[in-house]
Motif scaffolding. Structure first.
Motif, PDB file in Angstrom:
ATOM      1  N   VAL A  32       5.657   9.044 -10.778  1.00  0.00           N
ATOM      2  CA  VAL A  32       6.858   9.882 -10.720  1.00  0.00           C
ATOM      3  C   VAL A  32       6.829  10.771  -9.473  1.00  0.00           C
ATOM      4  CG1 VAL A  32       8.114  11.746 -11.880  1.00  0.00           C
ATOM      5  CG2 VAL A  32       7.227   9.826 -13.207  1.00  0.00           C
ATOM      6  N   ILE A  33       5.687  11.348  -9.168  1.00  0.00           N
ATOM      7  CA  ILE A  33       5.590  12.226  -7.988  1.00  0.00           C
ATOM      8  C   ILE A  33       5.793  11.443  -6.700  1.00  0.00           C
ATOM      9  CG2 ILE A  33       3.980  13.652  -6.663  1.00  0.00           C
ATOM     10  CD1 ILE A  33       2.887  14.634  -9.386  1.00  0.00           C
ATOM     11  N   THR A  35       7.457   8.626  -6.337  1.00  0.00           N
ATOM     12  CA  THR A  35       8.866   8.240  -6.269  1.00  0.00           C
ATOM     13  C   THR A  35       9.738   9.428  -5.896  1.00  0.00           C
ATOM     14  OG1 THR A  35       8.449   6.605  -7.985  1.00  0.00           O
ATOM     15  CG2 THR A  35      10.734   7.126  -7.532  1.00  0.00           C
ATOM     16  N   LEU A  36       9.413  10.595  -6.410  1.00  0.00           N
ATOM     17  CA  LEU A  36      10.173  11.792  -6.068  1.00  0.00           C
ATOM     18  C   LEU A  36      10.012  12.128  -4.589  1.00  0.00           C
ATOM     19  CD1 LEU A  36      11.963  13.962  -7.304  1.00  0.00           C
ATOM     20  CD2 LEU A  36       9.915  15.280  -7.810  1.00  0.00           C
ATOM     21  N   SER A  40      14.912   9.830  -4.405  1.00  0.00           N
ATOM     22  CA  SER A  40      15.686  10.948  -4.950  1.00  0.00           C
ATOM     23  C   SER A  40      15.217  11.278  -6.363  1.00  0.00           C
ATOM     24  CB  SER A  40      17.175  10.569  -4.976  1.00  0.00           C
ATOM     25  OG  SER A  40      17.377   9.505  -5.901  1.00  0.00           O
ATOM     26  N   THR A  41      15.813  12.322  -6.912  1.00  0.00           N
ATOM     27  CA  THR A  41      15.485  12.727  -8.275  1.00  0.00           C
ATOM     28  C   THR A  41      15.913  11.648  -9.262  1.00  0.00           C
ATOM     29  OG1 THR A  41      15.896  15.010  -7.619  1.00  0.00           O
ATOM     30  CG2 THR A  41      15.805  14.561  -9.963  1.00  0.00           C
ATOM     31  N   HIS A  42      17.041  11.021  -8.999  1.00  0.00           N
ATOM     32  CA  HIS A  42      17.526   9.959  -9.876  1.00  0.00           C
ATOM     33  C   HIS A  42      16.512   8.805  -9.954  1.00  0.00           C
ATOM     34  CE1 HIS A  42      19.841   6.336 -10.951  1.00  0.00           C
ATOM     35  NE2 HIS A  42      20.534   7.167 -11.713  1.00  0.00           N
ATOM     36  N   GLN A  43      15.982   8.406  -8.818  1.00  0.00           N
ATOM     37  CA  GLN A  43      14.981   7.329  -8.803  1.00  0.00           C
ATOM     38  C   GLN A  43      13.714   7.742  -9.553  1.00  0.00           C
ATOM     39  OE1 GLN A  43      14.567   6.634  -4.620  1.00  0.00           O
ATOM     40  NE2 GLN A  43      15.744   4.714  -4.727  1.00  0.00           N
ATOM     41  N   ALA A  44      13.315   8.999  -9.409  1.00  0.00           N
ATOM     42  CA  ALA A  44      12.123   9.481 -10.102  1.00  0.00           C
ATOM     43  C   ALA A  44      12.322   9.472 -11.603  1.00  0.00           C
ATOM     44  CB  ALA A  44      11.760  10.879  -9.609  1.00  0.00           C
ATOM     45  N   VAL A  45      13.515   9.834 -12.066  1.00  0.00           N
ATOM     46  CA  VAL A  45      13.805   9.804 -13.495  1.00  0.00           C
ATOM     47  C   VAL A  45      13.793   8.370 -14.013  1.00  0.00           C
ATOM     48  CG1 VAL A  45      15.615  10.237 -15.215  1.00  0.00           C
ATOM     49  CG2 VAL A  45      15.061  11.981 -13.517  1.00  0.00           C
TER      50      VAL A  45
END
Length: 99
Positions: A32-33, A35-36, A40-45
């Protein structure tokens, strides 16, 4: 009743499975980190949800095996207690229907 001799192979497999599960669980925040940081935040989620679903699907067979193993061992324990006379030492239970 005779005691069964257990081999070291199932214990080794269980240790390996728990180590693999630990490595997968540790990789969750890392994925997650990363990817963030890269997106973007959307991709991390999305990556977080996908990783959590993947972890659940990987650990589901282990949950089933644990449930089956505990069920079988509880039956063996019940049979051992019945053979030893453990339940005969308990006081009788008076139900409402006994009146």
């Amino acid at each position: 009743m005779s005691e069964t001799i257990r081999s070291a192979r199932p214990a080794r497999i269980a240790r390996l499975a728990s180590l693999l599960g630990l490595l997968i669980a540790v990789g969750f925040p890392v994925a997650v980190i990363v990817t963030l940081a890269m997106g973007s935040t959307h991709q991390a989620v999305v990556v977080g949800i996908a990783y959590a679903c993947g972890m659940f699907l990987l650990w589901l067979p282990l949950y089933w095996l644990g449930a089956i193993g505990s069920w079988r061992s509880s039956r063996a324990l019940w049979r051992k207690r019945m053979a030893s006379g453990f339940y005969k030492t308990l006081p009788p239970v008076k139900d409402d229907d006994d009146d």
